[in-house]
Design a protein around this motif. Structure first.
Motif, PDB file in Angstrom:
ATOM      1  N   PHE A   1    -100.896 -36.285 -24.552  1.00  0.00           N
ATOM      2  CA  PHE A   1     -99.521 -35.633 -24.789  1.00  0.00           C
ATOM      3  C   PHE A   1     -99.418 -35.073 -26.497  1.00  0.00           C
ATOM      4  CE2 PHE A   1     -97.999 -38.806 -21.613  1.00  0.00           C
ATOM      5  CZ  PHE A   1     -97.816 -38.123 -20.859  1.00  0.00           C
ATOM      6  N   PRO A   2     -98.672 -34.078 -26.679  1.00  0.00           N
ATOM      7  CA  PRO A   2     -98.481 -33.502 -27.835  1.00  0.00           C
ATOM      8  C   PRO A   2     -98.065 -34.724 -28.784  1.00  0.00           C
ATOM      9  CG  PRO A   2     -97.027 -32.510 -26.778  1.00  0.00           C
ATOM     10  CD  PRO A   2     -97.897 -33.357 -25.758  1.00  0.00           C
ATOM     11  N   GLY A   3     -98.462 -34.613 -30.045  1.00  0.00           N
ATOM     12  CA  GLY A   3     -98.018 -35.767 -31.134  1.00  0.00           C
ATOM     13  C   GLY A   3     -99.162 -35.789 -32.183  1.00  0.00           C
ATOM     14  N   GLY A   4     -98.903 -36.884 -32.860  1.00  0.00           N
ATOM     15  CA  GLY A   4    -100.085 -37.155 -34.235  1.00  0.00           C
ATOM     16  C   GLY A   4     -99.187 -38.137 -35.149  1.00  0.00           C
ATOM     17  N   LYS A   5     -99.615 -38.201 -36.290  1.00  0.00           N
ATOM     18  CA  LYS A   5     -99.478 -39.106 -37.495  1.00  0.00           C
ATOM     19  C   LYS A   5     -98.004 -38.625 -37.847  1.00  0.00           C
ATOM     20  CE  LYS A   5    -104.000 -40.522 -38.421  1.00  0.00           C
ATOM     21  NZ  LYS A   5    -105.021 -40.536 -39.457  1.00  0.00           N
ATOM     22  N   ARG A   6     -97.490 -39.784 -38.465  1.00  0.00           N
ATOM     23  CA  ARG A   6     -96.021 -39.246 -39.121  1.00  0.00           C
ATOM     24  C   ARG A   6     -96.559 -38.783 -40.579  1.00  0.00           C
ATOM     25  NH1 ARG A   6     -90.781 -43.483 -39.917  1.00  0.00           N
ATOM     26  NH2 ARG A   6     -89.764 -41.830 -40.878  1.00  0.00           N
ATOM     27  N   GLU A   7     -95.752 -38.020 -41.054  1.00  0.00           N
ATOM     28  CA  GLU A   7     -95.851 -37.179 -42.669  1.00  0.00           C
ATOM     29  C   GLU A   7     -94.701 -37.618 -43.464  1.00  0.00           C
ATOM     30  OE1 GLU A   7     -97.115 -33.321 -42.162  1.00  0.00           O
ATOM     31  OE2 GLU A   7     -99.095 -33.831 -41.170  1.00  0.00           O
TER      32      GLU A   7
ATOM     33  N   LEU B   1     -89.505 -40.949 -36.590  1.00  0.00           N
ATOM     34  CA  LEU B   1     -90.755 -40.878 -35.575  1.00  0.00           C
ATOM     35  C   LEU B   1     -90.243 -39.769 -34.423  1.00  0.00           C
ATOM     36  CD1 LEU B   1     -92.078 -44.489 -35.212  1.00  0.00           C
ATOM     37  CD2 LEU B   1     -93.239 -42.611 -36.175  1.00  0.00           C
ATOM     38  N   LEU B   2     -88.956 -39.561 -34.108  1.00  0.00           N
ATOM     39  CA  LEU B   2     -88.850 -38.407 -33.106  1.00  0.00           C
ATOM     40  C   LEU B   2     -88.933 -37.146 -33.945  1.00  0.00           C
ATOM     41  CD1 LEU B   2     -87.444 -37.251 -30.826  1.00  0.00           C
ATOM     42  CD2 LEU B   2     -85.277 -37.619 -31.738  1.00  0.00           C
ATOM     43  N   ALA B   3     -88.706 -37.103 -35.400  1.00  0.00           N
ATOM     44  CA  ALA B   3     -88.999 -35.702 -35.961  1.00  0.00           C
ATOM     45  C   ALA B   3     -90.634 -35.355 -36.154  1.00  0.00           C
ATOM     46  CB  ALA B   3     -88.325 -36.024 -37.302  1.00  0.00           C
TER      47      ALA B   3
ATOM     48  N   SER C   1     -95.313 -31.201 -31.816  1.00  0.00           N
ATOM     49  CA  SER C   1     -95.098 -30.335 -30.621  1.00  0.00           C
ATOM     50  C   SER C   1     -95.148 -29.049 -30.870  1.00  0.00           C
ATOM     51  CB  SER C   1     -94.149 -31.161 -29.522  1.00  0.00           C
ATOM     52  OG  SER C   1     -94.404 -32.442 -29.156  1.00  0.00           O
ATOM     53  N   GLU C   2     -94.304 -28.710 -31.981  1.00  0.00           N
ATOM     54  CA  GLU C   2     -94.181 -27.502 -32.356  1.00  0.00           C
ATOM     55  C   GLU C   2     -95.706 -26.798 -33.038  1.00  0.00           C
ATOM     56  OE1 GLU C   2     -90.941 -24.409 -34.702  1.00  0.00           O
ATOM     57  OE2 GLU C   2     -91.119 -26.666 -35.299  1.00  0.00           O
ATOM     58  N   GLU C   3     -96.208 -27.681 -33.876  1.00  0.00           N
ATOM     59  CA  GLU C   3     -97.454 -27.227 -34.411  1.00  0.00           C
ATOM     60  C   GLU C   3     -98.471 -27.183 -33.348  1.00  0.00           C
ATOM     61  OE1 GLU C   3     -98.208 -30.201 -37.311  1.00  0.00           O
ATOM     62  OE2 GLU C   3     -96.616 -29.420 -38.681  1.00  0.00           O
TER      63      GLU C   3
END
Length: 206
Positions: free
Chosen positions: A56-62, A68-70, A76-78
């Motif tokens: 699923f689209p996702g990745g590490k928190r920045e 985490l929702l952000a 997902s946008e990237e």
């Protein structure tokens, strides 16, 4: 189908892992078609980690992510050009640990059909959909038995065309199917059918 899912996820109390682990988040996009589908991505073959794997689209928190929702919406946008404004978030699922020690938090969101989504080819080489019915009807090809710290997890593996859905993504699906639609499925119940045993692992891969 989606209204029932919304109600059940809002009543769900997902498991939370300790907060001192590195964090990541994913979005599980449900496409609001007459027969709803789940949207997946396939990681590009040239990547050094998880190449060719379905996720699923996702990745590490920045640092700039408020929560985490952000993270899930930004990634997902990237990754697939999904505007956050087009996601109706229904709820979250339980945290999972990846093989690399990341705490991964999944969020479930509904998106409109036929958005002009485009994969970021630096990370992905495909976006595809699978009908929810494929999973509710349990069209698994086999079950991976993954032993983690002495406990067996029964993780379904699915094939759709030339895509294989397994590992951490399938573990998220099991919770979504069980909690969201009341399907009698569990990571801890031995299913019928073919089992593939894997070496013991401390953490789970995606």
């Amino acid at each position: 189908m989606l209204e029932k899912l919304r109600e059940r996820l809002q009543a769900h109390a997902p498991r939370r892992l300790r907060a001192d682990l590195p964090q990541a988040a994913v979005l599980i996009p449900l496409v609001a078609r007459p027969e709803p589908t789940l949207l997946f991505t396939r990681r590009a073959a040239h990547l050094s980690t998880h190449s060719g794997q379905v996720a699923f689209p996702g990745g590490k928190r920045e640092e700039q992510d408020d929560d985490l929702l952000a993270t899930a919406l930004r990634e997902s946008e990237e990754e697939i050009a999904l505007p956050p404004s087009r996601v109706e978030v229904l709820g979250r699922l339980s945290d999972l640990l990846s093989l690399h020690g990341l705490k991964v938090t999944p969020y479930v969101g509904v998106i409109p059909p036929d958005l002009p989504l485009v994969p970021d080819h630096r990370e992905l080489d495909a976006i595809f959909e699978v009908p929810v019915a494929h999973f509710l009807e349990d069209h698994r090809t086999h079950t991976d038995v993954i032993r983690v710290e002495g406990r067996d997890y029964y993780v379904p593996s699915y094939r759709r065309d030339d895509h294989v859905i397994w590992g951490l993504s399938s573990m998220m699906l099991v919770e979504l199917l069980a909690e969201g639609w009341g399907m009698p499925i569990s990571l801890f119940a031995r299913p019928s059918g073919e089992l593939h045993h894997h070496p013991e692992r401390r953490l789970l891969d995606r």
